[in-house]
Design a protein around this motif. Structure first.
Motif, PDB file in Angstrom:
ATOM      1  N   SER A   4       0.814  -1.221   0.000  1.00 27.86           N
ATOM      2  CA  SER A   4       0.000   0.000   0.000  1.00 27.86           C
ATOM      3  C   SER A   4       0.840   1.260   0.000  1.00 27.86           C
ATOM      4  N   LYS A   5       0.256   2.278  -0.593  1.00 32.92           N
ATOM      5  CA  LYS A   5       0.855   3.608  -0.607  1.00 32.92           C
ATOM      6  C   LYS A   5      -0.142   4.545   0.062  1.00 32.92           C
ATOM      7  N   TYR A   6       0.344   5.596   0.679  1.00 26.47           N
ATOM      8  CA  TYR A   6      -0.582   6.500   1.359  1.00 26.47           C
ATOM      9  C   TYR A   6      -1.041   7.600   0.409  1.00 26.47           C
ATOM     10  N   ASP A   7      -2.359   7.732   0.292  1.00 26.83           N
ATOM     11  CA  ASP A   7      -2.924   8.790  -0.543  1.00 26.83           C
ATOM     12  C   ASP A   7      -3.084  10.032   0.335  1.00 26.83           C
ATOM     13  N   THR A   8      -2.233  11.028   0.099  1.00 27.37           N
ATOM     14  CA  THR A   8      -2.215  12.186   1.002  1.00 27.37           C
ATOM     15  C   THR A   8      -3.451  13.092   0.838  1.00 27.37           C
ATOM     16  N   THR A   9      -4.095  13.017  -0.329  1.00 28.41           N
ATOM     17  CA  THR A   9      -5.273  13.881  -0.505  1.00 28.41           C
ATOM     18  C   THR A   9      -6.484  13.307   0.231  1.00 28.41           C
ATOM     19  N   LEU A  10      -6.628  11.969   0.175  1.00 29.31           N
ATOM     20  CA  LEU A  10      -7.770  11.343   0.839  1.00 29.31           C
ATOM     21  C   LEU A  10      -7.435  10.852   2.252  1.00 29.31           C
ATOM     22  N   ASN A  11      -6.138  10.917   2.600  1.00 29.39           N
ATOM     23  CA  ASN A  11      -5.671  10.417   3.899  1.00 29.39           C
ATOM     24  C   ASN A  11      -6.047   8.951   4.154  1.00 29.39           C
ATOM     25  N   LYS A  12      -5.890   8.151   3.093  1.00 31.65           N
ATOM     26  CA  LYS A  12      -6.185   6.715   3.222  1.00 31.65           C
ATOM     27  C   LYS A  12      -5.082   5.922   2.513  1.00 31.65           C
ATOM     28  N   PHE A  13      -4.935   4.646   2.898  1.00 21.52           N
ATOM     29  CA  PHE A  13      -3.981   3.784   2.194  1.00 21.52           C
ATOM     30  C   PHE A  13      -4.630   3.273   0.904  1.00 21.52           C
ATOM     31  N   TYR A  14      -3.824   3.251  -0.165  1.00 27.99           N
ATOM     32  CA  TYR A  14      -4.316   2.742  -1.451  1.00 27.99           C
ATOM     33  C   TYR A  14      -3.469   1.533  -1.850  1.00 27.99           C
ATOM     34  N   SER A  15      -4.111   0.462  -2.258  1.00 29.28           N
ATOM     35  CA  SER A  15      -3.349  -0.733  -2.628  1.00 29.28           C
ATOM     36  C   SER A  15      -3.708  -1.220  -4.030  1.00 29.28           C
ATOM     37  N   ASP A  16      -2.686  -1.630  -4.796  1.00 27.15           N
ATOM     38  CA  ASP A  16      -2.977  -2.275  -6.080  1.00 27.15           C
ATOM     39  C   ASP A  16      -2.211  -3.585  -6.240  1.00 27.15           C
ATOM     40  N   LYS A  17      -1.778  -4.162  -5.102  1.00 28.62           N
ATOM     41  CA  LYS A  17      -1.055  -5.441  -5.180  1.00 28.62           C
ATOM     42  C   LYS A  17      -1.268  -6.272  -3.912  1.00 28.62           C
ATOM     43  N   ILE A  18      -1.703  -7.530  -4.121  1.00 25.28           N
ATOM     44  CA  ILE A  18      -1.816  -8.439  -2.974  1.00 25.28           C
ATOM     45  C   ILE A  18      -0.498  -9.204  -2.883  1.00 25.28           C
ATOM     46  N   VAL A  19       0.165  -9.109  -1.738  1.00 22.63           N
ATOM     47  CA  VAL A  19       1.456  -9.809  -1.570  1.00 22.63           C
ATOM     48  C   VAL A  19       1.218 -11.252  -1.138  1.00 22.63           C
ATOM     49  N   SER A  20       0.300 -11.444  -0.216  1.00 24.59           N
ATOM     50  CA  SER A  20       0.066 -12.794   0.306  1.00 24.59           C
ATOM     51  C   SER A  20      -1.361 -12.916   0.833  1.00 24.59           C
ATOM     52  N   THR A  21      -1.928 -14.113   0.677  1.00 25.14           N
ATOM     53  CA  THR A  21      -3.276 -14.377   1.188  1.00 25.14           C
ATOM     54  C   THR A  21      -3.184 -15.347   2.364  1.00 25.14           C
ATOM     55  N   SER A  22      -3.835 -15.065   3.440  1.00 26.70           N
ATOM     56  CA  SER A  22      -3.781 -15.842   4.688  1.00 26.70           C
ATOM     57  C   SER A  22      -2.350 -16.285   5.030  1.00 26.70           C
ATOM     58  N   PRO A  23      -1.439 -15.346   5.223  1.00 30.10           N
ATOM     59  CA  PRO A  23      -0.058 -15.751   5.510  1.00 30.10           C
ATOM     60  C   PRO A  23       0.060 -16.345   6.914  1.00 30.10           C
ATOM     61  N   SER A  24       0.719 -17.508   7.015  1.00 29.33           N
ATOM     62  CA  SER A  24       0.844 -18.121   8.339  1.00 29.33           C
ATOM     63  C   SER A  24       2.036 -17.514   9.080  1.00 29.33           C
ATOM     64  N   ILE A  25       3.006 -17.027   8.335  1.00 31.84           N
ATOM     65  CA  ILE A  25       4.164 -16.421   8.983  1.00 31.84           C
ATOM     66  C   ILE A  25       4.605 -15.220   8.146  1.00 31.84           C
ATOM     67  N   SER A  26       4.917 -14.128   8.810  1.00 36.04           N
ATOM     68  CA  SER A  26       5.443 -12.957   8.093  1.00 36.04           C
ATOM     69  C   SER A  26       6.409 -12.225   9.014  1.00 36.04           C
ATOM     70  N   TYR A  27       7.396 -11.568   8.418  1.00 31.36           N
ATOM     71  CA  TYR A  27       8.405 -10.869   9.216  1.00 31.36           C
ATOM     72  C   TYR A  27       8.094  -9.383   9.276  1.00 31.36           C
ATOM     73  N   PRO A  28       8.545  -8.718  10.338  1.00 35.60           N
ATOM     74  CA  PRO A  28       8.193  -7.295  10.486  1.00 35.60           C
ATOM     75  C   PRO A  28       8.820  -6.416   9.405  1.00 35.60           C
ATOM     76  N   PHE A  29       8.044  -5.448   8.941  1.00 38.87           N
ATOM     77  CA  PHE A  29       8.549  -4.510   7.944  1.00 38.87           C
ATOM     78  C   PHE A  29       9.153  -3.311   8.681  1.00 38.87           C
ATOM     79  N   ILE A  30      10.450  -3.135   8.510  1.00 32.64           N
ATOM     80  CA  ILE A  30      11.116  -1.974   9.113  1.00 32.64           C
ATOM     81  C   ILE A  30      11.634  -1.121   7.953  1.00 32.64           C
ATOM     82  N   PRO A  31      11.132   0.127   7.803  1.00 35.60           N
ATOM     83  CA  PRO A  31      11.443   0.916   6.599  1.00 35.60           C
ATOM     84  C   PRO A  31      12.935   1.049   6.291  1.00 35.60           C
ATOM     85  N   THR A  32      13.766   1.134   7.339  1.00 38.44           N
ATOM     86  CA  THR A  32      15.207   1.302   7.079  1.00 38.44           C
ATOM     87  C   THR A  32      15.878  -0.006   6.691  1.00 38.44           C
TER      88      THR A  32
END
Lengths: 46, 346
Positions: free
Chosen positions: B119-147
């Motif tokens: 997702s990307k943040y839409d600054t005009t609507l102040n909402k997240f916008y998504s056009d890609k599904i990365v995973s469906t019902s993921p049983s395990i995922s690692y934390p996203f740290i921007p740096t």
């Protein structure tokens, strides 16, 4: 290139895994060489 | 949870590794187990997607608004015509928000199923916008740290490899003490084998750390306290082998290198665990941070529980592989020594 790796950081992780595999394999090849040398020595002495 | 995971990884690695002794041939089931565990460690640490929750994602966009964030969420209801976008009411840990999506994504999303969406943040609507599904019902995922992004996975390879060095140098010291007690050259062979593989693992930890440092800190080498301490460790153990090759007499070589190995190990805990924590530096856990790093810090939140699973498996796998290589090295050194003795007696 740095920019590409910065954007696709999974390749850096893969590179690191490969470095570990390569390091361990090189050590194993080294041990294998030693065993081969030893086998040859025993063979020539027999 | 964290101490249990680390102790389990360490314990399983040491128990399985030391099974059948250090110089007996390992049975086939053991070898298959070692390879399977190493493959599992690679899979578990490379395959799971990264994700974060809505709350963290909102904090991240405050710092950097144009970043793509993988968010784990569950659509609970579809919203009709939200400013000409498809939209869903989404939930994560009692937080409810609206997610805007493209028409294609909207057609693929099912209600009450967990997804990770990029997702990307839409600054005009102040909402997240998504056009890609990365995973469906993921049983395990690692934390996203921007740096860090995907580089967070490096921790589960780099840190276990560095820990194995300590185990290896400890074994070298134990067998050096055994040699000085019993004066049997076999113990010296084991001690030097352990030190040689310890040195290999130290080099691997250094090289993998250098690559990580280049992409996170901008340079391969920064003379950070931990980098400096591993550099000194490398020097100390290279000198150990320098000493061994400089002496021809086997007894003298064994005696001197055993004493050196004991003295060298005294510096290891200081260089690995103490020095990087009492000085300021780039590595996590240094003096300017309030904790002792993600792995050893007492705080449970410092290491994500799912990342901990990958860490524990990786730690066990690297320890077991270490003991396998160590076993081969000891058996080869023992056979070489036996052959030399036989030749001498002839």
């Amino acid at each position: 290139m740095i920019e590409f790796f910065d954007k696709n950081s999974i390749y850096i992780v893969l590179g690191i895994v490969l470095i570990i595999w390569a390091g361990l394999s090189m050590y194993l090849f080294n041990v294998d060489k030693k065993v081969q040398k030893l086998e040859k020595l025993i063979e020539t002495n027999e | 949870m964290k101490p249990i995971g680390i102790i389990l990884g360490l314990g399983i690695g040491l128990l399985v590794g030391l099974l059948y002794g250090i110089d007996k041939k390992k049975p086939q089931w053991w070898q298959i187990l070692a390879i399977s565990l190493l493959c599992l460690a690679c899979l578990v640490n490379l395959v799971p997607p990264l994700s974060t929750n809505l709350q963290v994602a909102k904090n991240v966009i405050k710092m950097k608004s144009d970043i793509l964030i993988p968010i784990k969420l569950t659509p609970t209801a579809a919203i009709q015509d939200y400013h000409s976008f498809s939209a869903f009411e989404v939930k994560y840990n009692n937080i409810t928000d609206t997610l805007l999506t493209s028409k294609e994504i909207a057609a693929n999303l099912s209600l009450n199923t967990t997804y990770i969406v990029e997702s990307k943040y839409d600054t005009t609507l102040n909402k997240f916008y998504s056009d890609k599904i990365v995973s469906t019902s993921p049983s395990i995922s690692y934390p996203f740290i921007p740096t860090l992004k995907d580089r967070i996975r490096i921790m589960n390879f780099h840190v276990p490899v560095a820990w194995v060095c300590v185990i290896s140098f400890l074994l070298s010291m134990i067998y050096s003490i055994k040699y000085l007690k019993k004066r049997d050259l076999y113990y010296d062979l084991v001690a030097s084998s352990a030190a040689s593989i310890g040195l290999l693992y130290t080099i691997l930890a250094t090289v993998t750390g250098m690559l990580w440092a280049k992409f996170n800190w901008g340079a391969y080498w920064n003379w950070d306290p931990r980098e400096t301490s591993i550099f000194f460790l490398l020097l100390i153990y290279f000198a150990y082998f320098g000493l061994r090759t400089a002496i021809e007499n086997d007894e003298q070589k064994a005696r001197l290198s055993s004493v050196y190995s004991i003295l060298a190990f005294v510096t290891v805990p200081f260089f690995i665990f103490v020095l990087p924590r009492i000085t300021t530096g780039l590595h996590p856990g240094s003096k300017d941070e309030s904790n002792s790093g993600p792995v050893l810090s007492a705080s449970q939140n410092m290491l994500d529980s799912q990342l901990l699973i990958g860490f524990a498996i990786s730690l066990a796998a690297f320890i077991i592989i270490y003991f396998w290589i160590f076993n081969l090295r000891v058996r080869t050194a023992k056979a070489e020594h036996k052959y030399e003795l036989l030749k001498f007696n002839k």
